[in-house]
Design an enzyme around this catalytic site. Structure first.
Site, short mmCIF file in Angstrom:
data_model
loop_
_atom_site.label_atom_id
_atom_site.label_comp_id
_atom_site.label_asym_id
_atom_site.label_seq_id
_atom_site.Cartn_x
_atom_site.Cartn_y
_atom_site.Cartn_z
N SER A 1 -44.20 -102.78 -35.26
CA SER A 1 -43.08 -102.05 -35.88
C SER A 1 -42.68 -100.88 -34.99
O SER A 1 -41.52 -100.47 -34.97
CB SER A 1 -43.49 -101.54 -37.25
OG SER A 1 -43.91 -102.63 -38.04
N ARG A 2 -43.64 -100.32 -34.28
CA ARG A 2 -43.34 -99.12 -33.48
C ARG A 2 -42.56 -99.45 -32.21
O ARG A 2 -42.06 -98.53 -31.56
CB ARG A 2 -44.64 -98.37 -33.17
CG ARG A 2 -45.24 -97.75 -34.43
CD ARG A 2 -46.37 -96.79 -34.17
NE ARG A 2 -46.70 -96.01 -35.36
CZ ARG A 2 -47.67 -96.30 -36.24
NH1 ARG A 2 -48.42 -97.38 -36.06
NH2 ARG A 2 -47.89 -95.54 -37.28
N HIS B 1 -46.76 -110.47 -38.61
CA HIS B 1 -47.08 -110.47 -40.05
C HIS B 1 -46.87 -111.87 -40.64
O HIS B 1 -47.67 -112.33 -41.46
CB HIS B 1 -46.15 -109.51 -40.81
CG HIS B 1 -46.32 -108.07 -40.45
ND1 HIS B 1 -45.37 -107.36 -39.76
CD2 HIS B 1 -47.31 -107.19 -40.71
CE1 HIS B 1 -45.77 -106.12 -39.60
NE2 HIS B 1 -46.95 -105.98 -40.17
N GLY C 1 -54.20 -108.26 -38.67
CA GLY C 1 -53.93 -108.63 -37.27
C GLY C 1 -54.95 -108.03 -36.32
O GLY C 1 -55.43 -106.91 -36.52
#
Ligand code: PAF
Length: 281
Positions: free
Chosen positions: A182-183, A33, A143
């Site tokens: 994030s996962r 990010h 992204g």
């Protein structure tokens, strides 16, 4: 950095801010990010980020409730990256009434990730169009890790003639190749050690295609079987055209991409690699 939750406050704060470059996110920010925030600076006078975990794009069995929410740490990273404004609405700010108008993407929304996440791309396209209408950016950045999302949003922007330039940011990877996500937070230590196999598998396909292998179906099924032998549950491994994610039409000299989604424990990981020149050796 200014932080606004209400649409009207954000709109007032964005008056006379020149060209706006916008990075929509669901928070839990990582280096991928931040690379988009830095790239955004090259495209605008004002950099706006948003953090909103969008219920519309999660299915009933998806991870909406346990999606990592790390607002304070996210703000610190955004400040360090020099982001000017953060739009962080509550659900009530963005959906004060039940959202009844939706963006309906074409059939590709039911393929690849869409086959396993019904309604996902409709939810993404709807919230992104709404965010675009609120922020009114000149440029928006997404992204490439979410390759299908980027393609859906790029085509939506073109077909609806939105005056917005869509920029795709390169996937940021850990040293062992695992795409930042994030996962990844759902992985145990053992699973984290196994996770780079997804990248290695995609790299193997890219190498084979570049070396001239055209048996795409066999490459796809062999890769899925290899992952599953090592404890993964694979949703798909697919070689597609970059532009519309359809199956390769004439398998010579095209811009292709290999995409995969596979589950490792509680994490469903996705990744992809572009394969630019099929005849390259
Ligand atoms: O990629 C994401 O984080 C989300 O899908 C997006 C684009 C912010 C829409 O909710």
């Amino acid at each position: 950095m200014q932080i606004h939750a209400a649409i009207s406050d954000l709109r007032a704060a964005l008056q006379d801010r020149g060209r706006i470059a916008f990075v929509p996110t669901m928070g839990n920010l990582h280096a991928g990010h931040i690379a988009l925030m830095n790239e955004a600076r090259r495209h605008g006078d004002t950099v706006v980020a948003s953090i909103f975990v969008n219920r519309l794009q999660f299915g009933p069995n998806d991870d909406f409730d346990r999606y990592p929410r790390t607002f304070q740490a996210d703000c610190e990273q955004l400040i360090a990256a020099g982001v000017d404004l953060l739009f962080a609405p509550t659900e009530n700010d963005l959906y004060p009434e039940r959202q009844q108008y939706h963006v309906e993407p074409p059939d590709i929304q039911h393929q690849l990730d869409g086959e396993f996440r019904p309604g996902h791309f409709r939810g993404v396209a709807t919230v992104v169009l709404k965010l675009f209408n609120i922020v009114q950016p000149r440029t928006a950045l997404f992204g490439k890790k979410d390759y299908q999302q980027l393609m859906v949003l790029r085509n939506m922007t073109r077909q609806l003639a939105l005056p917005i330039n869509i920029v795709g940011g390169e996937t940021v990877r850990a040293d062992d190749g695992l795409a930042l996500s994030s996962r990844n937070a759902y992985l145990s230590a053992t699973q984290r050690a196994e996770a780079p196999r997804l990248y290695r598998t995609l790299s193997g396909i890219r190498q084979a295609v570049r070396a001239g292998d055209r048996d795409f179906a066999r490459l796809e099924s062999a890769a899925a079987a290899e992952l599953d032998r090592n404890g993964w549950q694979t949703d798909y491994v697919a070689i597609r055209e970059q532009s519309d994610l359809q199956r390769p039409r004439a398998p010579e000299n095209q811009a292709l991409v290999v995409l995969a989604a596979s589950r490792l424990g509680a994490a469903r990981l996705i990744d992809n690699l572009e394969i630019d020149a099929v005849n390259e050796h």
